[in-house]
Write a protein that holds these residues in place. Structure first.
Motif, short mmCIF file in Angstrom:
data_model
loop_
_atom_site.label_atom_id
_atom_site.label_comp_id
_atom_site.label_asym_id
_atom_site.label_seq_id
_atom_site.Cartn_x
_atom_site.Cartn_y
_atom_site.Cartn_z
N ALA A 89 0.83 -1.22 0.00
CA ALA A 89 0.00 0.00 0.00
C ALA A 89 0.86 1.27 0.00
CB ALA A 89 -0.93 0.00 1.21
N ILE A 90 2.07 1.18 0.56
CA ILE A 90 2.93 2.37 0.58
C ILE A 90 3.33 2.74 -0.85
CG2 ILE A 90 5.21 3.26 1.25
CD1 ILE A 90 4.95 1.80 3.89
N ALA A 91 3.79 1.74 -1.60
CA ALA A 91 4.23 2.01 -2.98
C ALA A 91 3.07 2.54 -3.81
CB ALA A 91 4.80 0.74 -3.60
N GLU A 95 -3.72 -1.43 4.42
CA GLU A 95 -4.70 -1.80 3.39
C GLU A 95 -6.01 -1.05 3.62
OE1 GLU A 95 -4.70 -4.00 0.50
OE2 GLU A 95 -2.62 -3.42 0.80
N GLU A 96 -6.34 -0.87 4.87
CA GLU A 96 -7.57 -0.16 5.22
C GLU A 96 -7.47 1.31 4.74
OE1 GLU A 96 -10.18 -1.61 6.40
OE2 GLU A 96 -11.32 0.29 6.54
N THR A 97 -6.34 1.94 5.03
CA THR A 97 -6.17 3.34 4.59
C THR A 97 -6.20 3.43 3.07
OG1 THR A 97 -4.76 3.78 6.50
CG2 THR A 97 -4.69 5.40 4.72
N LEU A 98 -5.49 2.51 2.41
CA LEU A 98 -5.44 2.57 0.94
C LEU A 98 -6.83 2.40 0.35
CD1 LEU A 98 -3.47 2.83 -1.49
CD2 LEU A 98 -3.59 0.35 -1.67
N CYS A 143 6.04 10.81 2.21
CA CYS A 143 4.65 11.26 2.47
C CYS A 143 3.74 10.04 2.60
CB CYS A 143 4.13 12.15 1.34
SG CYS A 143 5.05 13.66 1.08
N ALA A 144 3.94 9.08 1.70
CA ALA A 144 3.10 7.88 1.73
C ALA A 144 3.41 7.02 2.97
CB ALA A 144 3.30 7.06 0.46
N ASP A 145 4.69 6.89 3.30
CA ASP A 145 5.06 6.13 4.52
C ASP A 145 4.27 6.62 5.72
OD1 ASP A 145 7.17 4.91 3.19
OD2 ASP A 145 8.67 6.33 3.93
N ILE A 146 4.22 7.95 5.80
CA ILE A 146 3.59 8.57 6.97
C ILE A 146 2.06 8.46 6.86
CG2 ILE A 146 3.23 10.75 8.20
CD1 ILE A 146 6.10 11.55 7.31
N HIS A 186 4.96 -8.69 12.71
CA HIS A 186 4.53 -7.30 12.85
C HIS A 186 4.06 -6.70 11.52
CE1 HIS A 186 6.20 -5.90 16.95
NE2 HIS A 186 5.87 -7.17 16.99
N THR A 187 4.75 -7.06 10.44
CA THR A 187 4.40 -6.47 9.15
C THR A 187 3.03 -6.96 8.70
OG1 THR A 187 6.72 -6.21 8.63
CG2 THR A 187 5.22 -6.13 6.78
N THR A 188 2.69 -8.17 9.06
CA THR A 188 1.34 -8.68 8.77
C THR A 188 0.30 -7.79 9.44
OG1 THR A 188 2.18 -10.92 8.61
CG2 THR A 188 -0.18 -10.68 9.02
N ARG A 189 0.56 -7.46 10.69
CA ARG A 189 -0.36 -6.60 11.44
C ARG A 189 -0.43 -5.20 10.80
NH1 ARG A 189 1.41 -7.37 17.10
NH2 ARG A 189 2.59 -5.43 17.09
N ALA A 190 0.74 -4.70 10.39
CA ALA A 190 0.79 -3.37 9.78
C ALA A 190 0.01 -3.36 8.47
CB ALA A 190 2.23 -2.94 9.54
#
Ligand code: ATP
Ligand code: MG
Length: 378
Positions: A112-114, A356-359, A160-163, A347-351
């Motif tokens: 989702a970041i990319a 995905e929700e934000t995207l 910007c996307a990371d944040i 942890h990355t699974t949780r992230a």
């Protein structure tokens, strides 16, 4: 001391980023992170890590390893980036960024970041990116030359996307990064106005209340905004060979401190207490009375040598690092590396659930909602 958080179902399993429910908490969020271009140093501690540890319970914390961004300057060194990724997570645990009370995020495993980077790139004028003073300094100090990659300035948009993908309120950073947070705030406002119908007159603090997807995040600078390196000139930086690392031994610290140039020639020459050496005195000697005493004697040239002050600073740093070394010792060798990788997968699974929700929400606002997708890695 044993820390039992890796003893879970993910030990040794392939990475599967299926949805798990996001951490449900009413706490505001923090997003911040580090680029795996080397190990962490004292500048990171005073600029950002210390705040992360302080705020870990007050906020829902996401800590990002920007391994994709490491390729903007180190594309030819994938092995080094991988090694630094693991070492930085060890540094995090050693300083007290407790993985049981926060979420670690591996940037390359968060698609989702990319994706969001692309959409945000349309909202950020090219000239605005190139005017960024931190970007200009980095191009100079990292000796990027004329032929720096297209990806290098792109990291401004990527950040910007990371944040924003985590929708945080707060971003604890060193002062050099504030120039990167400003475009992020601008992009968030623009997205909210363009796709969520937020009135341009809306105060930043009301952005979400008025229907915006993204809160306008604030940078939070640490106790020392910019710790100078042992060269006495540039910002202490992983890339500039002027850093005291959190993993340095007392001997290494003493040697690095010893090389710090002050220009002072004798024990009775009045010294400048605004020199880089005294920045270190104030940053690392915790006894305030002793700091005042050193300042007074040094300013007066009252029989005090630079060598003596340097050793006293080195001892204070060493004392501060000792408990970090002890926590880090749990992760020595290949078995330690495996524990770290396992932790990162979990942890990355949780992230991914949160991002995905934000995207999805962002794409919906952009009329790009063609159904929810489920990620699955094997
Ligand atoms: P690089 O040389 O690869 O850019 P770096 O040492 O600048 O590495 P980053 O990963 O870019 O480290 O920065 C991570 C965080 O630490 C950022 O928030 C940054 O502002 C902060 N930071 C880095 N160096 C310092 C410093 N010398 N003083 C204060 N904060 C710092
Ligand atoms: Mg940097």
């Amino acid at each position: 001391m044993r820390i039992p958080y890796w003893a879970g179902a993910f030990w040794g399993h392939p990475f599967r980023a299926v949805y798990t429910p996001p951490m449900t908490t009413a706490k505001p969020r923090i997003l911040t992170g580090d680029t795996p271009t080397g190990r962490l140093h004292l500048g990171h501690w005073v600029g950002s890590l210390e705040n992360r540890v302080k705020l870990i319970d007050e906020y829902e914390c996401y800590f990002l390893i920007a391994n994709m961004h490491a390729f903007t300057t180190r594309a030819a060194e994938p092995a080094g980036i991988r090694e630094s990724t693991i070492e930085i997570v060890k540094d995090w645990i050693s300083v007290g960024m407790d993985p049981e009370r926060s979420t670690y995020v591996l940037q390359t495993e968060i698609p989702a970041i990319a994706e969001l980077t692309w959409y945000l790139a349309m909202l950020l004028p090219f000239n605005r990116v190139m005017r960024n003073p931190t970007l200009k300094t980095e191009l100079e100090t990292k000796k990027a030359g004329e032929n720096y990659s297209f990806g290098f300035p792109m990291y401004t948009v990527g950040q910007c996307a990371d944040i924003l993908i985590f929708r945080p309120e707060l971003v604890p950073v060193g002062v050099d990064q504030l120039a990167h947070i400003e475009p992020c705030r601008e992009v968030a406002r623009k997205f909210n106005q363009l796709y969520c119908g937020v009135d341009p007159q809306t105060q930043d603090a009301d952005a979400v209340k008025q229907g915006g997807l993204f809160p306008i995040p604030e940078g939070k600078v640490g106790r020392v905004a910019r710790l100078v390196g042992t060269d006495g000139k540039n910002k202490m930086s992983k890339s500039l060979n002027n850093a005291i690392f959190l993993t340095d031994t007392f001997k290494q610290i003493k040697k690095k401190m010893g090389k710090m140039y002050t220009g002072r020639e004798s024990v009775d020459q009045p010294g400048d207490i605004n020199n880089p050496l005294f920045d270190y005195v104030r940053a690392f000697i915790s006894d305030e009375d002793r700091v005042k005493e050193l300042e007074t004697k040094y300013a007066a040239g009252d029989n005090i040598g630079d060598g003596h002050v340097k050793v006293e600073v080195a001892e204070a740093i060493d004392k501060m690092l000792e408990p970090m070394r002890e926590r880090r010792a749990e992760f020595e060798g290949p078995a330690g590396d495996e524990k770290i990788l396992s932790l990162l997968r979990e942890h990355t699974t949780r992230a991914n659930a949160a991002t995905e929700e934000t995207l999805y929400e962002a794409k919906k606002a952009m009329k790009l909602d063609f159904g929810r997708r489920v990620l699955s890695f094997s």
